[in-house]
Enzyme design. Structure first.
Site, short mmCIF file in Angstrom:
data_model
loop_
_atom_site.label_atom_id
_atom_site.label_comp_id
_atom_site.label_asym_id
_atom_site.label_seq_id
_atom_site.Cartn_x
_atom_site.Cartn_y
_atom_site.Cartn_z
N HIS A 73 128.68 -12.64 56.13
CA HIS A 73 128.19 -11.29 55.85
C HIS A 73 129.00 -10.25 56.63
O HIS A 73 128.44 -9.42 57.34
CB HIS A 73 126.72 -11.15 56.24
CG HIS A 73 125.78 -11.90 55.36
ND1 HIS A 73 124.43 -12.02 55.66
CD2 HIS A 73 125.97 -12.57 54.19
CE1 HIS A 73 123.84 -12.74 54.71
NE2 HIS A 73 124.76 -13.08 53.82
N ALA A 128 130.36 -3.20 51.46
CA ALA A 128 129.65 -3.45 52.72
C ALA A 128 130.43 -2.96 53.93
O ALA A 128 129.86 -2.88 55.03
CB ALA A 128 129.34 -4.94 52.86
#
Length: 608
Positions: free
Chosen positions: A544, A577
């Site tokens: 992530h 992101a």
């Protein structure tokens, strides 16, 4: 209905062999955010969009679509960039593999399909860090716009204890289908009941951004077709025939083009495809959506970054901004594995070639069987819920003012926000292969196993991503600096010890050998004395990466403003992101879809 004149116009734009083609917008990266934006912009037939994607189109590929096959793509260059970190000096020098989707849909094509959401405070914190009009309430409509929730059957609701779900707070008209698995086993059924016995069952729908506890989470799987629902199937395919949308795959972006004669303005993109260098020009904007690794790399290749780094690699400095590539954050976790009692089917059964071939044939024949589903056991827990007994640091020395502001928020909300996401893999893992994802999510051991993963949700450690060459094909240096802040190790230690408590609690313990005391070979009982050593030896990434082109005021470490516009440049935005200023809880994909939806709304609003 598309007017014939409109179709002829765009046909001329897209097929011109001599002039450099020009579009209203060029989107760099056909991933989660890029396809979302391209689909929304081209809903207006007057807007032309080019999407440049380095990977290929696997939107009809069984390896992508079958919910049970995703780890088979890891390490395969046809699907995965297969990045690696530099050796992590605070984690025994480990090099950590980083799968990232290299195909249309990006990492939404290879992820675990967990449809989870950040907390309300996670997004409110973005506003507190200096981003005007950023809050949970302001983003909520865009979460809903991306999703299409399908309620479970009465049987699933009872078996997986999904009673806290409140349908009306979920979107039901969006492109990405999400629901609960309707094929599951005993390990899935005991999961929420185990947390209930610990007094840790979730009290509200986690979709509300408030709920904490153990529960069965949603997955982005379309049960009608038994396939992954992701950016390529949800956003791209319904838009693929639009004459004003062109998607070029196999296109490696080399740099963004600028006119800096007066002000710095993005004018187009240079890329290579099939060994040929080409250019595409824009009338309005370039939108960079190459992800938290690719976006800072492309900025630096284009001359936006720290001057000393750019000059070192012979790149003309177009915009000075040393924040590019900094502020890297990631969710890290520690695994722990157990032997299950006899008669429990797990992913380990797939190591039997006959079992796998039968399951594969079953999926191809009628889209049923073990490859048509995936696990969905999860929990989001606060410090008090895992009895961690820690107080977050409150004094910070030798940090920038921007990072100090982040740390103050992390400390302020440490006691009320989730410190961990505990989740499962219904099979054995091999944590020693942290650098080889083709081996990590399986084991060569004989038997059946159950793995629990304890994830650190709000890390204090910060790293960086920077180019190490002016060659766009050369991967950048990825240095997350895992555990560089000592508080991360303290919290992870408490998380790891709590997982053992969960494993030894009924009814989960009844499915594990020795009531949760018999470990998979290679694991052992963790104690306060040995847990820190174990973490440094076996730390893993949840893949992530975030934060490397942060949405923050420039003086506080920012690369883009609150409307995704790159500081110092006109006509260039970043949407992925990488703009997250501070890491949210849980899995990232729902937030990426939401920010992309909001970015598309901003763009349409500003460029009517």
């Amino acid at each position: 209905m598309w007017p014939v004149s409109q179709m002829l116009l765009f046909s001329h734009i897209f097929s011109s062999a001599t002039a450099v083609p020009t579009y209203d917008y060029v989107v760099i990266g056909g991933g989660t955010a890029g396809l979302t934006i391209a689909a929304r912009l081209t809903e207006n037939p007057e807007i032309s969009v080019l999407v440049l994607e380095a990977g290929n189109d696997h939107s009809n590929d069984t390896n992508v679509l079958a919910p049970g096959l995703y780890t088979g793509m890891y390490g395969n260059p046809e699907y995965d960039w297969n990045f690696k970190t530099v050796p992590q000096i605070h984690a025994n020098g480990q090099v950590v593999a980083h799968p990232r989707g290299k195909q249309l849909g990006g990492s939404s094509a290879i992820n675990f399909m967990f449809w989870t959401h950040p907390s309300q405070q996670d997004i409110d914190s973005w506003g507190e860090l200096g981003n005007a009009n950023w809050s949970w309430d302001s983003l909520l409509p865009f979460f809903k716009k991306s999703e299409s929730y399908v309620a479970p059957s009465v049987q699933v609701k009872e078996d997986l204890q999904t009673e806290p779900i409140v349908s009306k707070i979920h979107g039901d008209m969006g492109p990405i289908v999400n629901t609960f698995p309707d094929i599951y086993g005993p390990l899935d059924e005991v999961w929420p009941r185990t947390y209930q016995n610990l007094g840790l069952n979730v009290k509200s729908d986690p979709r509300d951004g408030l709920g904490l506890g153990g529960y069965t989470n949603l997955i982005n799987v379309d049960l009608k077709s038994r396939t992954r629902s992701f950016a390529a199937t949800g956003y791209y395919l319904p838009a693929a025939t639009r004459p004003n949308l062109k998607v070029t795959t196999g296109a490696l972006v080399e740099k963004i083009l600028f006119d800096d004669s007066k002000h710095v303005v993005a004018t187009g993109v240079q890329y290579s495809a099939n060994g040929i260098v080409a250019k595409a020009l824009v009338k309005k904007e370039v939108i960079l959506s190459a992800g938290s690794i690719g976006s800072p790399q492309i900025l630096e290749l284009s001359g936006i970054g720290a001057p000393e780094l750019l000059k070192k690699h012979g790149i003309k400095v177009t915009v000075e901004n040393g924040n590019v590539g900094e502020n890297l954050q990631d969710h890290i976790y520690i695994p722990i594995g157990y032997e299950v009692i006899s008669g429990i089917t797990t992913l380990d059964n797939f190591t039997d070639p006959a079992y796998f071939e039968a399951a594969y044939d079953q999926y191809l024949t009628n889209a049923t069987g073990p490859l048509s589903t995936t696990g969905a056991s999860s929990s989001l827990l606060s410090c008090s819920q895992i009895s961690c007994g820690l107080n977050a640091p409150t004094k910070f020395t030798s940090v920038t003012p921007g990072l100090e502001a982040q740390y103050k928020l992390l400390s302020k909300y440490f006691g009320t926000e989730a410190v961990t996401q505990e989740l499962t893999v219904s099979g054995g893992m091999s944590p020693q292969f942290v650098n080889d994802t083709t081996k990590l999510f399986t084991t060569s051991l004989t038997g059946n196993f159950f793995s629990m993963l304890g994830v650190l949700e709000h890390p204090f450690s910060r790293g960086s991503i920077h180019i190490k060459s002016a060659n766009p094909a050369t991967y950048p240096d990825i240095d997350p600096r895992y555990l560089s802040h000592p508080f991360d190790l303290q919290v992870l230690s408490k998380i790891a010890l709590h997982m053992q408590t969960v494993a030894q609690t009924s009814p989960l313990s009844s499915l594990l050998k020795g009531n949760g005391t018999v470990y998979q070979s290679g694991y052992h009982q963790l104690t306060p004395e040995n847990v820190g050593t174990w973490i440094k030896e076996n730390l893993q990434s949840e893949y992530h990466p975030a934060g490397t082109c942060a949405m923050l005021p420039r003086k506080k470490g920012g690369v883009v403003d609150e409307r995704f516009r790159v500081f110092g440049v006109k006509g260039l935005r970043i949407v992925d992101a990488s703009i997250f200023p501070i890491m949210p809880r849980a899995n990232l994909q729902t937030l990426v879809y939401a920010i992309a939806e909001r970015a598309a709304a901003f763009i349409l609003e500003e460029n009517v």
